[in-house]
Design an enzyme around this catalytic site. Structure first.
Site, PDB file in Angstrom:
ATOM      1  N   GLU A  81      27.008  39.914  43.353  1.00 39.37           N
ATOM      2  CA  GLU A  81      25.859  39.819  44.256  1.00 39.37           C
ATOM      3  C   GLU A  81      24.525  40.088  43.556  1.00 39.37           C
ATOM      4  OE1 GLU A  81      27.080  42.579  47.278  1.00 39.37           O
ATOM      5  OE2 GLU A  81      28.080  41.014  48.446  1.00 39.37           O
ATOM      6  N   GLU A 112      47.893  47.322  36.784  1.00 37.30           N
ATOM      7  CA  GLU A 112      47.111  48.560  36.725  1.00 37.30           C
ATOM      8  C   GLU A 112      47.788  49.645  35.896  1.00 37.30           C
ATOM      9  OE1 GLU A 112      47.968  51.412  40.419  1.00 37.30           O
ATOM     10  OE2 GLU A 112      47.028  49.529  41.030  1.00 37.30           O
TER      11      GLU A 112
END
Length: 271
Positions: A81, A112
């Protein structure tokens, strides 16, 4: 002090499947109201981080968010953004998620748990001590994130960690621990809820404050935003009309000519 995983503690709300829709919504909202207060208590640490980032970015440094699952997705979201909102190239704030692009929409098995992969992915960007690495992990235990931060910190790179458990391994691996203790989740262990909401709030605070301090906002306006659709073009015209006391036609002409609100204002302010 022993490490306590508050994120895995039982929900304060029982027998969820037996509750009405209204009761479920009110319960979730009740828990969400705790998030802003938990984030507020972290402001001194966030302030220290933002100050460090601004100093480094003024010297050409970058910010890397690194996480897995929901935490990784929120980092990528915040980074994505920055260009449309502040007109900064996408090379300044970068989101890295365990499992890569696929993990944005689908879980990637064991991604992960790899302690080496995160640092390998950071090295691909030729990371240096001008940069900042922010690890995001609600549990504060994600090996992919901790491994990357440990390696970064060894090399004099500023590191921070955003977690929802006190005294976590993540906090011990970084220069600036940001421990946002929101309490047990409405659905036990579902850290996409309060923890995710708090992470998003903190990332908003970090990136917005950094961009303001780097001069990407004038007054309270997004003068560097990308004019990528008609809504944003209209917003840009209004900014020019209000700031320079021009009519719509003239504001539109200037915006089309120079391509950004900031360029228009800079040119007029020099006259």
């Amino acid at each position: 002090m022993s490490f306590i995983k508050i994120t895995e503690q039982p929900s304060l709300h029982e027998d969820l499947e037996q509750l009405s829709v209204r009761s479920l919504l009110e319960g979730i909202n009740e828990e969400d109201q705790k998030v802003a207060l938990a984030v507020r208590s972290c402001i001194p640490h966030i302030e220290r981080l933002v100050t460090g980032i601004v100093e480094r970015m003024q010297q050409g440094g970058r910010v890397f968010y690194i996480g897995a699952g929901t935490s990784g997705r929120l980092g990528v979201l915040d980074a994505s953004e920055i260009p449309p909102t502040f007109g900064m190239p996408d090379t300044y704030i970068i989101g890295i998620i365990a499992g890569g692009e696929t993990a944005l929409r689908h879980p990637v098995e064991n991604a992960e748990d790899d302690t080496l992969k995160g640092w390998e992915e950071l090295q691909a960007f030729h990371i240096s001590d001008k940069d900042t690495v922010i690890g995001i992990a609600a549990s504060g235990t994600t090996p992919y994130v901790i491994g990357a931060l440990q390696q970064a910190r060894k090399r004099g790179i500023l590191t921070a960690g955003i977690s929802s458990n006190p005294d976590s391994p993540l906090s011990h691996a970084v220069d600036i621990p940001i421990e946002m203790i929101v309490g047990p989740e409405f659905v036990t262990g579902s850290s996409r809820m309060k923890s995710g909401t708090g992470q998003k709030m903190i990332l908003n605070m970090i990136s917005t404050s950094v961009m303001i301090k780097l001069g990407r906002v004038k007054g309270n306006r997004m003068v560097n935003m990308q004019l990528s659709n008609q809504k944003l073009v209209d917003r840009g015209m209004r900014m020019i009309m209000e700031e320079l006391q021009l009519d719509e036609k003239k504001a539109k002409q200037l915006l089309q000519k120079y391509g950004s609100v900031k360029k228009v204002l800079d040119i007029y302010n020099k006259k």
